[in-house]
Design a protein around this motif. Structure first.
Motif, PDB file in Angstrom:
ATOM      1  N   GLU A   1      34.774  58.482  51.610  1.00 34.38           N
ATOM      2  CA  GLU A   1      36.060  58.173  51.301  1.00 34.38           C
ATOM      3  C   GLU A   1      36.694  57.439  52.781  1.00 34.38           C
ATOM      4  O   GLU A   1      37.806  58.076  53.312  1.00 34.38           O
ATOM      5  CB  GLU A   1      37.024  59.256  50.885  1.00 34.38           C
ATOM      6  CG  GLU A   1      36.940  59.524  49.522  1.00 34.38           C
ATOM      7  CD  GLU A   1      37.386  60.899  48.931  1.00 34.38           C
ATOM      8  OE1 GLU A   1      37.767  60.621  47.790  1.00 34.38           O
ATOM      9  OE2 GLU A   1      37.912  61.676  49.550  1.00 34.38           O
ATOM     10  N   SER A   2      35.847  56.619  53.413  1.00 34.87           N
ATOM     11  CA  SER A   2      36.433  56.217  54.688  1.00 34.87           C
ATOM     12  C   SER A   2      37.775  55.359  54.637  1.00 34.87           C
ATOM     13  O   SER A   2      38.028  54.575  53.767  1.00 34.87           O
ATOM     14  CB  SER A   2      35.283  55.163  55.149  1.00 34.87           C
ATOM     15  OG  SER A   2      35.666  54.561  56.257  1.00 34.87           O
TER      16      SER A   2
ATOM     17  N   SER B   1      34.000  55.216  47.959  1.00 35.43           N
ATOM     18  CA  SER B   1      34.912  56.041  46.692  1.00 35.43           C
ATOM     19  C   SER B   1      35.742  54.876  46.333  1.00 35.43           C
ATOM     20  O   SER B   1      36.086  53.982  47.030  1.00 35.43           O
ATOM     21  CB  SER B   1      35.358  57.097  47.119  1.00 35.43           C
ATOM     22  OG  SER B   1      36.481  56.718  48.050  1.00 35.43           O
ATOM     23  N   THR B   2      36.362  54.861  45.100  1.00 36.76           N
ATOM     24  CA  THR B   2      37.237  54.083  44.621  1.00 36.76           C
ATOM     25  C   THR B   2      38.717  54.342  45.494  1.00 36.76           C
ATOM     26  O   THR B   2      39.291  53.283  45.729  1.00 36.76           O
ATOM     27  CB  THR B   2      37.868  54.543  43.109  1.00 36.76           C
ATOM     28  OG1 THR B   2      36.659  54.373  42.274  1.00 36.76           O
ATOM     29  CG2 THR B   2      38.843  53.580  42.665  1.00 36.76           C
ATOM     30  N   LEU B   3      39.063  55.333  45.927  1.00 39.57           N
ATOM     31  CA  LEU B   3      40.178  55.677  46.921  1.00 39.57           C
ATOM     32  C   LEU B   3      39.909  54.623  47.993  1.00 39.57           C
ATOM     33  O   LEU B   3      40.789  54.223  48.630  1.00 39.57           O
ATOM     34  CB  LEU B   3      40.243  56.753  47.176  1.00 39.57           C
ATOM     35  CG  LEU B   3      41.323  57.459  48.310  1.00 39.57           C
ATOM     36  CD1 LEU B   3      42.738  57.197  47.549  1.00 39.57           C
ATOM     37  CD2 LEU B   3      41.176  58.856  48.722  1.00 39.57           C
ATOM     38  N   SER B   4      38.720  54.761  48.638  1.00 41.24           N
ATOM     39  CA  SER B   4      38.772  54.153  50.082  1.00 41.24           C
ATOM     40  C   SER B   4      38.618  52.540  49.817  1.00 41.24           C
ATOM     41  O   SER B   4      39.331  52.141  50.540  1.00 41.24           O
ATOM     42  CB  SER B   4      37.200  54.406  50.644  1.00 41.24           C
ATOM     43  OG  SER B   4      36.901  53.577  51.813  1.00 41.24           O
ATOM     44  N   VAL B   5      38.092  51.891  48.811  1.00 39.55           N
ATOM     45  CA  VAL B   5      38.138  50.694  48.538  1.00 39.55           C
ATOM     46  C   VAL B   5      39.403  50.365  48.053  1.00 39.55           C
ATOM     47  O   VAL B   5      40.121  49.142  48.704  1.00 39.55           O
ATOM     48  CB  VAL B   5      37.221  50.381  47.293  1.00 39.55           C
ATOM     49  CG1 VAL B   5      37.302  48.949  46.952  1.00 39.55           C
ATOM     50  CG2 VAL B   5      35.693  50.627  47.643  1.00 39.55           C
ATOM     51  N   PHE B   6      40.394  50.899  47.644  1.00 35.24           N
ATOM     52  CA  PHE B   6      41.753  50.701  47.083  1.00 35.24           C
ATOM     53  C   PHE B   6      42.608  50.626  48.366  1.00 35.24           C
ATOM     54  O   PHE B   6      43.100  49.631  48.389  1.00 35.24           O
ATOM     55  CB  PHE B   6      42.206  51.572  46.075  1.00 35.24           C
ATOM     56  CG  PHE B   6      43.616  51.445  45.762  1.00 35.24           C
ATOM     57  CD1 PHE B   6      44.088  50.298  45.026  1.00 35.24           C
ATOM     58  CD2 PHE B   6      44.716  52.363  46.369  1.00 35.24           C
ATOM     59  CE1 PHE B   6      45.514  50.031  44.803  1.00 35.24           C
ATOM     60  CE2 PHE B   6      45.917  52.055  46.041  1.00 35.24           C
ATOM     61  CZ  PHE B   6      46.404  51.172  45.282  1.00 35.24           C
ATOM     62  N   PHE B   7      42.561  51.495  49.198  1.00 37.82           N
ATOM     63  CA  PHE B   7      43.301  51.643  50.208  1.00 37.82           C
ATOM     64  C   PHE B   7      43.180  50.437  51.357  1.00 37.82           C
ATOM     65  O   PHE B   7      43.803  49.642  51.748  1.00 37.82           O
ATOM     66  CB  PHE B   7      43.433  52.834  50.847  1.00 37.82           C
ATOM     67  CG  PHE B   7      43.995  52.987  52.366  1.00 37.82           C
ATOM     68  CD1 PHE B   7      45.396  53.183  52.308  1.00 37.82           C
ATOM     69  CD2 PHE B   7      43.445  52.831  53.423  1.00 37.82           C
ATOM     70  CE1 PHE B   7      46.104  53.095  53.519  1.00 37.82           C
ATOM     71  CE2 PHE B   7      44.065  52.725  54.563  1.00 37.82           C
ATOM     72  CZ  PHE B   7      45.328  52.823  54.883  1.00 37.82           C
ATOM     73  N   ASN B   8      41.911  50.253  51.478  1.00 36.63           N
ATOM     74  CA  ASN B   8      41.354  49.263  52.520  1.00 36.63           C
ATOM     75  C   ASN B   8      41.359  47.865  51.905  1.00 36.63           C
ATOM     76  O   ASN B   8      41.988  47.191  52.730  1.00 36.63           O
ATOM     77  CB  ASN B   8      40.072  49.660  53.010  1.00 36.63           C
ATOM     78  CG  ASN B   8      39.911  50.805  53.875  1.00 36.63           C
ATOM     79  OD1 ASN B   8      40.643  50.810  54.857  1.00 36.63           O
ATOM     80  ND2 ASN B   8      39.479  51.904  53.355  1.00 36.63           N
ATOM     81  N   SER B   9      41.397  47.624  50.714  1.00 36.48           N
ATOM     82  CA  SER B   9      41.672  46.430  50.306  1.00 36.48           C
ATOM     83  C   SER B   9      43.057  45.979  50.066  1.00 36.48           C
ATOM     84  O   SER B   9      43.621  44.909  50.543  1.00 36.48           O
ATOM     85  CB  SER B   9      41.086  46.104  48.791  1.00 36.48           C
ATOM     86  OG  SER B   9      41.647  47.132  47.791  1.00 36.48           O
ATOM     87  N   THR B  10      43.945  46.921  49.953  1.00 38.60           N
ATOM     88  CA  THR B  10      45.281  46.931  50.016  1.00 38.60           C
ATOM     89  C   THR B  10      45.919  46.730  51.355  1.00 38.60           C
ATOM     90  O   THR B  10      46.735  45.631  51.524  1.00 38.60           O
ATOM     91  CB  THR B  10      46.011  48.187  49.726  1.00 38.60           C
ATOM     92  OG1 THR B  10      45.692  48.496  48.043  1.00 38.60           O
ATOM     93  CG2 THR B  10      47.591  47.986  49.563  1.00 38.60           C
ATOM     94  N   PHE B  11      45.287  47.224  52.298  1.00 40.02           N
ATOM     95  CA  PHE B  11      45.938  47.193  53.667  1.00 40.02           C
ATOM     96  C   PHE B  11      45.293  45.758  54.281  1.00 40.02           C
ATOM     97  O   PHE B  11      45.876  44.880  54.738  1.00 40.02           O
ATOM     98  CB  PHE B  11      45.090  48.216  54.725  1.00 40.02           C
ATOM     99  CG  PHE B  11      45.534  48.042  56.137  1.00 40.02           C
ATOM    100  CD1 PHE B  11      46.458  48.283  56.748  1.00 40.02           C
ATOM    101  CD2 PHE B  11      44.589  47.427  56.839  1.00 40.02           C
ATOM    102  CE1 PHE B  11      46.889  48.257  58.017  1.00 40.02           C
ATOM    103  CE2 PHE B  11      44.616  47.041  58.348  1.00 40.02           C
ATOM    104  CZ  PHE B  11      45.829  47.608  58.835  1.00 40.02           C
ATOM    105  N   ASN B  12      43.991  45.625  54.162  1.00 41.60           N
ATOM    106  CA  ASN B  12      43.436  44.174  54.415  1.00 41.60           C
ATOM    107  C   ASN B  12      44.131  42.858  53.804  1.00 41.60           C
ATOM    108  O   ASN B  12      44.394  41.828  54.664  1.00 41.60           O
ATOM    109  CB  ASN B  12      41.896  44.202  54.405  1.00 41.60           C
ATOM    110  CG  ASN B  12      41.198  44.948  55.431  1.00 41.60           C
ATOM    111  OD1 ASN B  12      41.755  45.428  56.640  1.00 41.60           O
ATOM    112  ND2 ASN B  12      40.046  45.673  55.085  1.00 41.60           N
ATOM    113  N   GLU B  13      44.397  43.178  52.579  1.00 42.34           N
ATOM    114  CA  GLU B  13      45.151  41.859  52.067  1.00 42.34           C
ATOM    115  C   GLU B  13      46.470  41.757  52.505  1.00 42.34           C
ATOM    116  O   GLU B  13      46.995  40.692  52.815  1.00 42.34           O
ATOM    117  CB  GLU B  13      45.216  42.368  50.539  1.00 42.34           C
ATOM    118  CG  GLU B  13      45.857  40.935  49.738  1.00 42.34           C
ATOM    119  CD  GLU B  13      45.952  41.441  48.121  1.00 42.34           C
ATOM    120  OE1 GLU B  13      46.557  40.623  47.449  1.00 42.34           O
ATOM    121  OE2 GLU B  13      45.502  42.680  47.773  1.00 42.34           O
TER     122      GLU B  13
END
Length: 371
Positions: free
Chosen positions: A234-235, A279-291
């Protein structure tokens, strides 16, 4: 099994019997969070064994040295003493101590080098410290969002070059956890061509990435071929900004943002216990931030960082520990500062910051308890 279990299980094996692996590299990087001021020599040609360094560390000034602040696991001190008991780590030689803190230059940088002089397992390992408890250290991390390079990266590059030139008979590796991983990769990329053959491996443990344009440079492409990157399941920190696509995902005994703590990572005999993907959480947070982040120009990124940290500086706190203890007053000042931003920047910042604060808030009690 964590790194302590690993030491108890594999600590009797020399590096000649079992060559340095990623778990060993993580242990050396974690030890870089300790304050070895006046213990480890500044020159690379003067050395102290890890066993002797641990003895001095436990002596005069120990109570001050053992306080690592709110965010660094206090068991890092125990890790030093456990390493000193093992045949594997006790006789490693420590040298090249550096520790820089500058509010003016917005820099927090620290590094040390571990040397193995074993005939069949000689190496030098440069370990770069990640972000410590200081507010300046965290501001420098945020400067990665809009600066092509930060002062700590330049110092890391100079440090690695000096180590290669000073320790000529040793193959060299480097690594770091958190910001230290970013520094290790940057230093490896910027190392002079004449020294590149000496650098055999780079270890990046949950380090934040780079600007797209920086990562696209040819020297980074070459450095990434030598890089072993590891991120917890969950990076959050390590997935910020942009990085190479080749990495391993590690199991952790902690949850969400607390998985950044490397002492929670699960190990095997010569590597980590891994998952196939984040994890889905890691991908979601970081895609949101980076977008959101990619849509901002450098001026707006710099404005956001300056406003938030200007508010932090106005609270007169110097560390995250002080900030946590005075969160009521400090939090109000930060929110007021955010409201001074233009609407688009403020809304994006609050959305991304809100998600992160939710993750951090659910673990704040554990952080304070642990400290």
């Amino acid at each position: 099994m964590d790194v302590f279990d690993y030491l108890h299980w594999r600590g009797d094996l020399s590096f000649e019997l079992s060559p340095l692996n990623s778990v060993d590299a993580l242990i050396l990087c974690q030890l870089s969070y300790l304050n070895f001021e006046s213990i480890i020599p500044f020159p690379f040609k003067e050395k102290i064994t890890l066993n002797n360094a641990a003895s001095v560390f436990a002596g005069e000034g120990f109570e001050k040295r053992r306080d690592l602040g709110l965010l660094i696991n206090p068991r890092t001190v125990d890790l030093l003493f456990e390493c000193a008991k093992t045949a594997r780590f006790a006789n490693l030689e420590l040298c090249g101590w550096r520790d820089t803190y500058s509010k003016k230059d917005e820099e927090q940088f620290s590094a040390l080098t571990f040397v193995s002089s074993l005939k069949k397992a000689s190496f030098a390992f440069c370990a770069f410290r990640g972000t410590d408890d200081t507010i300046i250290g965290w501001k420098e991390d945020c400067n990665l969002a809009f600066k092509e390079k930060i002062k700590a990266q330049c110092d890391a590059a100079s440090y690695l070059e000096e180590a290669c030139l000073s320790l000529k008979k040793y193959p060299v590796m480097c690594g770091g956890h958190s910001k230290g991983g970013n520094l290790a990769l940057y230093a490896g990329a910027k190392l002079k061509k004449s020294e590149q053959k000496k650098l055999t491996r780079i270890f990046n443990f949950d380090g934040p990435g780079f600007l797209k344009e920086t990562l696209a440079q040819s020297d980074f492409a070459d450095a990434l071929k030598k890089t072993y990157s590891y991120f917890p399941y969950e990076s959050i920190v390590g997935m910020l900004f942009f990085h190479g696509s080749d990495y391993k995902v590690i199991n952790s005994s902690a949850k969400n943002v607390m998985q950044h703590d490397a002492l929670t990572w699960q190990t095997l005999a010569t590597d980590f216990e891994c998952q196939e993907e984040l994890s889905t959480l890691s991908v979601f947070f970081n895609s949101t931030f980076n977008e959101w982040y990619c849509k901002l120009d450098n001026k707006k990124r710099g404005e956001l960082v300056d406003v938030v940290f200007g508010a932090l500086e106005a609270t007169n706190v110097k560390t995250n520990s002080e900030l946590a203890e005075n969160w009521g007053k400090s939090g109000i000042k930060i929110l007021k500062a955010l409201h001074s931003l233009d609407k688009d920047l403020r809304d994006g910042a609050l959305d991304s910051a809100g998600q992160f604060v939710k993750l951090l808030g659910s673990n704040l009690g554990e952080l304070i308890k642990r400290r």
